[in-house]
Design a protein around this motif. Structure first.
Motif, PDB file in Angstrom:
ATOM      1  N   ASP A  14       1.635  11.100  -8.729  1.00  0.00           N
ATOM      2  CA  ASP A  14       2.607  10.551  -7.789  1.00  0.00           C
ATOM      3  C   ASP A  14       2.803  11.462  -6.579  1.00  0.00           C
ATOM      4  O   ASP A  14       3.183  11.007  -5.501  1.00  0.00           O
ATOM      5  CB  ASP A  14       3.959  10.322  -8.468  1.00  0.00           C
ATOM      6  CG  ASP A  14       3.910   9.074  -9.331  1.00  0.00           C
ATOM      7  OD1 ASP A  14       2.801   8.499  -9.434  1.00  0.00           O
ATOM      8  OD2 ASP A  14       4.952   8.674  -9.879  1.00  0.00           O
ATOM      9  N   GLN A  52       0.852  -1.185   0.000  1.00  0.00           N
ATOM     10  CA  GLN A  52       0.000   0.000   0.000  1.00  0.00           C
ATOM     11  C   GLN A  52       0.886   1.233   0.000  1.00  0.00           C
ATOM     12  O   GLN A  52       1.117   1.843   1.030  1.00  0.00           O
ATOM     13  CB  GLN A  52      -0.857   0.028   1.274  1.00  0.00           C
ATOM     14  CG  GLN A  52      -1.783  -1.137   1.427  1.00  0.00           C
ATOM     15  CD  GLN A  52      -3.117  -0.863   0.800  1.00  0.00           C
ATOM     16  OE1 GLN A  52      -3.475   0.292   0.597  1.00  0.00           O
ATOM     17  NE2 GLN A  52      -3.828  -1.913   0.444  1.00  0.00           N
ATOM     18  N   ASN A  53       1.384   1.646  -1.178  1.00  0.00           N
ATOM     19  CA  ASN A  53       2.337   2.747  -1.170  1.00  0.00           C
ATOM     20  C   ASN A  53       1.717   4.088  -1.545  1.00  0.00           C
ATOM     21  O   ASN A  53       2.389   5.098  -1.609  1.00  0.00           O
ATOM     22  CB  ASN A  53       3.529   2.453  -2.072  1.00  0.00           C
ATOM     23  CG  ASN A  53       3.076   2.107  -3.469  1.00  0.00           C
ATOM     24  OD1 ASN A  53       1.904   2.270  -3.778  1.00  0.00           O
ATOM     25  ND2 ASN A  53       3.981   1.635  -4.283  1.00  0.00           N
ATOM     26  N   GLY A  54       0.400   4.066  -1.800  1.00  0.00           N
ATOM     27  CA  GLY A  54      -0.253   5.343  -2.061  1.00  0.00           C
ATOM     28  C   GLY A  54      -0.173   5.794  -3.513  1.00  0.00           C
ATOM     29  O   GLY A  54      -0.842   6.754  -3.895  1.00  0.00           O
ATOM     30  N   TYR A  55       0.625   5.153  -4.353  1.00  0.00           N
ATOM     31  CA  TYR A  55       0.710   5.555  -5.767  1.00  0.00           C
ATOM     32  C   TYR A  55      -0.451   4.975  -6.529  1.00  0.00           C
ATOM     33  O   TYR A  55      -0.615   3.748  -6.594  1.00  0.00           O
ATOM     34  CB  TYR A  55       2.032   5.070  -6.382  1.00  0.00           C
ATOM     35  CG  TYR A  55       3.225   5.778  -5.800  1.00  0.00           C
ATOM     36  CD1 TYR A  55       3.397   7.150  -6.048  1.00  0.00           C
ATOM     37  CD2 TYR A  55       4.161   5.115  -5.037  1.00  0.00           C
ATOM     38  CE1 TYR A  55       4.479   7.821  -5.504  1.00  0.00           C
ATOM     39  CE2 TYR A  55       5.234   5.768  -4.504  1.00  0.00           C
ATOM     40  CZ  TYR A  55       5.400   7.122  -4.729  1.00  0.00           C
ATOM     41  OH  TYR A  55       6.451   7.793  -4.197  1.00  0.00           O
ATOM     42  N   SER A  95       0.430  10.958  -2.876  1.00  0.00           N
ATOM     43  CA  SER A  95       0.596   9.554  -2.447  1.00  0.00           C
ATOM     44  C   SER A  95       0.535   9.443  -0.924  1.00  0.00           C
ATOM     45  O   SER A  95       1.233   8.654  -0.323  1.00  0.00           O
ATOM     46  CB  SER A  95       1.918   9.002  -2.959  1.00  0.00           C
ATOM     47  OG  SER A  95       2.971   9.698  -2.347  1.00  0.00           O
ATOM     48  N   LEU A  96      -0.310  10.267  -0.321  1.00  0.00           N
ATOM     49  CA  LEU A  96      -0.350  10.236   1.157  1.00  0.00           C
ATOM     50  C   LEU A  96      -1.259   9.124   1.686  1.00  0.00           C
ATOM     51  O   LEU A  96      -1.215   8.784   2.841  1.00  0.00           O
ATOM     52  CB  LEU A  96      -0.870  11.579   1.679  1.00  0.00           C
ATOM     53  CG  LEU A  96       0.104  12.728   1.466  1.00  0.00           C
ATOM     54  CD1 LEU A  96      -0.527  14.031   1.879  1.00  0.00           C
ATOM     55  CD2 LEU A  96       1.382  12.473   2.251  1.00  0.00           C
ATOM     56  N   MET A  97      -2.112   8.567   0.808  1.00  0.00           N
ATOM     57  CA  MET A  97      -3.039   7.520   1.260  1.00  0.00           C
ATOM     58  C   MET A  97      -2.332   6.179   1.355  1.00  0.00           C
ATOM     59  O   MET A  97      -2.473   5.307   0.507  1.00  0.00           O
ATOM     60  CB  MET A  97      -4.206   7.415   0.279  1.00  0.00           C
ATOM     61  CG  MET A  97      -5.077   8.637   0.248  1.00  0.00           C
ATOM     62  SD  MET A  97      -6.368   8.517   1.460  1.00  0.00           S
ATOM     63  CE  MET A  97      -7.493   7.447   0.592  1.00  0.00           C
ATOM     64  N   LYS A  98      -1.504   6.049   2.363  1.00  0.00           N
ATOM     65  CA  LYS A  98      -0.816   4.776   2.535  1.00  0.00           C
ATOM     66  C   LYS A  98      -0.614   4.520   4.020  1.00  0.00           C
ATOM     67  O   LYS A  98      -0.761   5.421   4.839  1.00  0.00           O
ATOM     68  CB  LYS A  98       0.513   4.783   1.802  1.00  0.00           C
ATOM     69  CG  LYS A  98       1.509   5.805   2.351  1.00  0.00           C
ATOM     70  CD  LYS A  98       2.783   5.780   1.591  1.00  0.00           C
ATOM     71  CE  LYS A  98       3.716   6.875   2.076  1.00  0.00           C
ATOM     72  NZ  LYS A  98       4.881   7.015   1.241  1.00  0.00           N
ATOM     73  N   LEU A  99      -0.257   3.302   4.297  1.00  0.00           N
ATOM     74  CA  LEU A  99      -0.045   2.939   5.702  1.00  0.00           C
ATOM     75  C   LEU A  99       1.396   3.178   6.122  1.00  0.00           C
ATOM     76  O   LEU A  99       2.287   2.981   5.316  1.00  0.00           O
ATOM     77  CB  LEU A  99      -0.407   1.462   5.920  1.00  0.00           C
ATOM     78  CG  LEU A  99      -1.915   1.198   5.848  1.00  0.00           C
ATOM     79  CD1 LEU A  99      -2.145  -0.297   5.683  1.00  0.00           C
ATOM     80  CD2 LEU A  99      -2.595   1.701   7.088  1.00  0.00           C
ATOM     81  N   ARG A 123      -0.898   4.629  -9.539  1.00  0.00           N
ATOM     82  CA  ARG A 123      -0.542   3.791 -10.681  1.00  0.00           C
ATOM     83  C   ARG A 123      -0.235   2.359 -10.242  1.00  0.00           C
ATOM     84  O   ARG A 123      -0.520   1.405 -10.968  1.00  0.00           O
ATOM     85  CB  ARG A 123       0.659   4.388 -11.405  1.00  0.00           C
ATOM     86  CG  ARG A 123       0.246   5.680 -12.136  1.00  0.00           C
ATOM     87  CD  ARG A 123       1.385   6.270 -12.886  1.00  0.00           C
ATOM     88  NE  ARG A 123       2.480   6.579 -11.994  1.00  0.00           N
ATOM     89  CZ  ARG A 123       3.764   6.382 -12.325  1.00  0.00           C
ATOM     90  NH1 ARG A 123       4.078   5.914 -13.509  1.00  0.00           N
ATOM     91  NH2 ARG A 123       4.711   6.683 -11.469  1.00  0.00           N
ATOM     92  N   VAL A 171      -2.553   4.942 -18.672  1.00  0.00           N
ATOM     93  CA  VAL A 171      -2.895   5.019 -17.237  1.00  0.00           C
ATOM     94  C   VAL A 171      -1.709   4.583 -16.397  1.00  0.00           C
ATOM     95  O   VAL A 171      -1.382   5.171 -15.373  1.00  0.00           O
ATOM     96  CB  VAL A 171      -4.130   4.160 -16.942  1.00  0.00           C
ATOM     97  CG1 VAL A 171      -4.323   4.033 -15.444  1.00  0.00           C
ATOM     98  CG2 VAL A 171      -5.361   4.784 -17.565  1.00  0.00           C
ATOM     99  N   LEU A 172      -1.045   3.518 -16.882  1.00  0.00           N
ATOM    100  CA  LEU A 172       0.039   2.967 -16.067  1.00  0.00           C
ATOM    101  C   LEU A 172       1.295   3.817 -16.140  1.00  0.00           C
ATOM    102  O   LEU A 172       2.066   3.894 -15.190  1.00  0.00           O
ATOM    103  CB  LEU A 172       0.357   1.542 -16.504  1.00  0.00           C
ATOM    104  CG  LEU A 172      -0.772   0.532 -16.269  1.00  0.00           C
ATOM    105  CD1 LEU A 172      -0.329  -0.843 -16.730  1.00  0.00           C
ATOM    106  CD2 LEU A 172      -1.161   0.506 -14.820  1.00  0.00           C
ATOM    107  N   ALA A 206      -3.442   0.669  -9.964  1.00  0.00           N
ATOM    108  CA  ALA A 206      -3.962   0.386 -11.296  1.00  0.00           C
ATOM    109  C   ALA A 206      -3.316  -0.868 -11.860  1.00  0.00           C
ATOM    110  O   ALA A 206      -3.998  -1.724 -12.434  1.00  0.00           O
ATOM    111  CB  ALA A 206      -3.710   1.575 -12.208  1.00  0.00           C
TER     112      ALA A 206
END
Lengths: 631, 99
Positions: B92, A603-606, B95-99, A608, B21-22, A611
């Motif tokens: 990028d 769960q790194n928040g990226y 990207s704060l939504m992480k644990l 992509r 997208v990727l 996706a």
């Protein structure tokens, strides 16, 4: 008349409920309520007794069905009472001695602020004991059996602020549980064998069941009797039970509750008659205990513990007699009743002595008390003469018959049992004379304690001496009265059956032998404690004396054989629990934690990366679907 | 013309969209790529509708358009808000939504 039987149990039960739930407002009159209710129970018993005497010999049993307790399909457990001659004997003993001891307790517990509660427990005991002897099936008997155990526990630990009393209560309770397991297994065996546990069907069909089954039931009943009646090997609790107030020792741990085992065996006579192996075990237990208790009684300096040893020994006599089969049942019960009189009297006498000696129990600090408390001396003395079997007194009639019956067993067995009983009689004479001499004769040996309180021995109040006098009458006359025209034998015969064995010795020879050992025992005790002054501190004594002071190492044996292995087992189990069970649980938790720590990094928040996993997942799903189609 | 070619075209467009997208970081471009993928699907639906000779695919295409329109409204609103607070439209950076 039938309805009165239920009332017999209900009256003391009402007393217990009143006194235990009534609260402080009954404090001032609780003891009167308890005593009056016990006396009413005795009155009801007397009415029933008179009614029973009015009927023919074979139609004396009364039956009263109160309600169906557990009716489930073919299984019926009823609350039903049966009053026959055997139960009647017990009812009169329990309520009679019980009432006297209630009266005694009014004086004895006068200065105890929890006297109301004490009387509540006593009434609870009476109710449970009456339920035990009146039940018409083993399951209801079991309820009473547990009830007296509870009452005994509460009363031994009545002064629970003393750690020794609290420990003694727990010990009695736990040792009794061992015996109770026996009773419950016996009841289960009866149910599987006979499909019932009511007395009538079980005892009527007893000889139709296989001997192996009956032996198993008999041995389990014996285990139960050993627990409740303090017989070897479950005897260790009785000595400690003396921590309870003295009236309790007199009523529960001498006259009534501890004799429940004898009742159980006598009541189950039909089972034992058909199982000779179980009977052999019973007589062995009886013979061993009667010597064991007597030897312990010889060495104790604590007056109550000496009497406790004596109780154990006398119940050993009863168990021995009950194990002899129809030759002995009647005499077991007869000794039980006379013992109820004289042993309760002795305990009350001991309580009276303690009462006036500032609760001192060490006989080495008594001496010469006969001048100070004449009534106690005379009543205790009559009880003493009765227990050693002085000719003409109660103990003489009942104990002599047991010794005779033991010889009548026949063969080598008869000689061994008779010899043991005779030896027991000698030791009884010895230790009782010792108690008598150390307490009432010789020089006074008491001194002031560290606070300067010197005891001033005085006669106890009337409420305490009256029961002692009544019991002394019982100790003197009961045995003779029972033996008049074999009255007691004829009374109980329809219930227990009776047969005469062929004794190798004539009755006169047995009586002569008993007299000889009696004189030897008394003489030995006099030589040791009467002729010479008694030292204030106990001499070291021989190896046997020292062992007997420690109750013949019973606690040490239990500790080594049962407690320690149990402790090792628990320690081992704790180790396994810590290392293995906790290891598995904690290990699982730790590995899940570690794994999730790693998974968390995905769960790194990226957006992509998510996706990619979505596309990857979809691709895998599509591939799998296609693959399944292809297959 | 063979409708199967439209399917090839749809697959190609979808792949381009997915790759975009990727790979891309700019949120606006990403958004356009998502639209590309949706439209590739629409094309495929319509092609299938033609192939099977019924109207199901065409009806679904309308639904997709409606959903895509709604999505664009919400998505653009988010992008504008993010741009206002962070002065960047790079995905990028958010990207704060992480644990």
């Amino acid at each position: 008349m039938e309805n009165l039987i239920g009332l017999l149990v209900a009256v003391p039960l009402l007393g217990a409920a009143l006194l235990l739930c009534g609260g402080r407002r009954l404090d001032g009159k609780g003891h009167y309520i308890g005593t009056v209710l016990a006396a009413s129970s005795f009155a009801i018993g007397a009415v029933l007794f008179a009614d029973m005497l009015g009927r023919g010999e074979h139609d004396r049993a009364l039956h009263s069905h109160v309600f169906s307790w557990i009716p489930v399909g073919g299984f019926h457990a009823d609350v039903a009472f049966q009053l026959d001659q055997l139960s009647m004997t017990f009812v009169l003993l329990i309520t009679g001695v019980g009432t006297l001891i209630h009266v005694y307790s009014i004086g004895y517990m006068e200065h105890d602020e929890r006297r109301r509660r004490f009387f509540g427990y006593l009434n609870l005991f009476l109710a449970a004991m009456l339920l035990l002897v009146l039940a018409d099936n083993y399951l209801l008997l079991y309820v009473g059996w547990e009830g007296v155990g509870l009452a005994s526990y509460l009363l031994i630990g009545f002064w629970q602020h003393k750690p020794s009393a609290a420990t003694a209560a727990k010990k009695a309770f736990i040792v009794n549980r061992v015996g109770d397991v026996g009773l419950s297994i016996a009841i289960m065996l009866m149910f599987t064998t006979f499909g019932s546990f009511a007395f009538a069907p079980v005892l009527a069909e007893a000889d139709r069941a296989g001997e192996g089954k009956l032996t198993a039931i008999g041995l389990m009943l014996l285990l139960a009797a050993c627990g409740k009646s303090a017989q070897v090997p479950l005897q260790s609790w009785l000595g400690d039970a003396m921590e309870g107030p003295t009236p309790v020792s007199a009523l529960i741990h001498a006259a009534t509750m501890v004799t429940a085992g004898v009742y159980l065996i006598t009541r189950s006579g039909a089972i034992f008659n058909a199982a000779p192996d179980a009977q052999a075990a019973v007589v062995t237990v009886g013979a061993v205990t009667l010597l064991f208790g007597a030897i312990v009684g010889c060495a104790k300096d604590d007056i109550k513990k000496a009497l406790a040893g004596s109780t154990m020994s006398q119940i050993g006599y009863m168990i021995l007699a009950a194990g002899l089969g129809p030759i002995g049942y009647v005499f077991a019960i007869m000794h039980l009743v006379t013992h109820g009189f004289f042993k309760a009297g002795l305990f009350l006498g001991a309580g009276s002595v303690m009462h006036s000696m500032n609760d001192e129990v060490d006989m080495r600090k008594y001496g010469g008390l006969r001048k100070y408390m004449p009534i106690t001396f005379i009543t205790f003395g009559l009880g003493y003469l009765a227990i050693i079997g002085f000719p003409g007194l109660s103990g003489f009639w009942s104990k002599d018959k047991i010794i005779e019956a033991a010889f009548a067993k026949g063969g080598t067995e008869g000689w061994i049992l008779g010899g043991a009983a005779l030896l027991g009689a000698a030791i009884t004479a010895y230790y009782m004379t010792r108690v008598m001499l150390m307490t009432f004769f010789g020089e006074k040996r008491w001194v002031a304690d560290e606070n300067g309180n010197e005891p001033h021995p005085h006669e106890s109040p009337g409420s305490m001496t009256f029961p002692m006098i009544v019991l002394a009458f019982g100790s003197v006359f009961a045995g003779g009265l029972f033996s008049l025209n074999d009255a007691f034998v004829k009374w109980l015969e329809p219930v227990t059956g009776h047969s005469h064995g062929d004794s190798p010795l004539s009755a006169a020879a047995v009586t002569g032998g008993t007299m000889v050992v009696l004189v030897i025992g008394v003489g030995l005790a006099w030589a040791q404690y009467g002729r010479r002054p008694v030292p204030r501190t106990a001499p070291r004594g021989s190896l046997l004396t020292r062992a007997a002071r420690r109750d013949l190492l019973q606690d040490d044996f239990n500790h080594v054989a049962l407690v320690q292995p149990g402790q090792y087992l628990t320690r081992g189990l704790v180790y396994v629990d810590h290392k293995l069970v906790d290891g598995v649980v904690n290990g699982t938790a730790a590995s899940v934690g570690g794994l999730s720590g790693r998974l968390r990094k995905l769960q790194n928040g990226y957006a992509r990366t998510y996706a990619v996993s979505m596309f990857g997942g979809t691709a895998v799903l599509i591939a799998a679907t296609l693959l399944m189609r292809a297959v | 013309m063979n409708p199967v070619y439209y399917l090839y075209l749809a697959a190609l467009l979808f792949t381009i969209g997915a790759a975009g997208v990727l790979i891309r970081r700019n949120a606006i471009i990403l958004f356009m790529c998502v639209e590309l993928m949706l439209n590739a699907c629409n094309l495929a639906f319509v092609a299938f509708s033609r192939l099977h000779g019924n109207l199901d695919g065409q009806i679904i295409a309308f639904f997709t358009m409606v959903v895509a329109a709604a999505e664009v409204v919400v998505g653009l609103a988010i992008i504008v808000t993010v741009f206002r607070s962070r002065h960047s439209a790079s995905v990028d950076d958010a990207s704060l939504m992480k644990l």
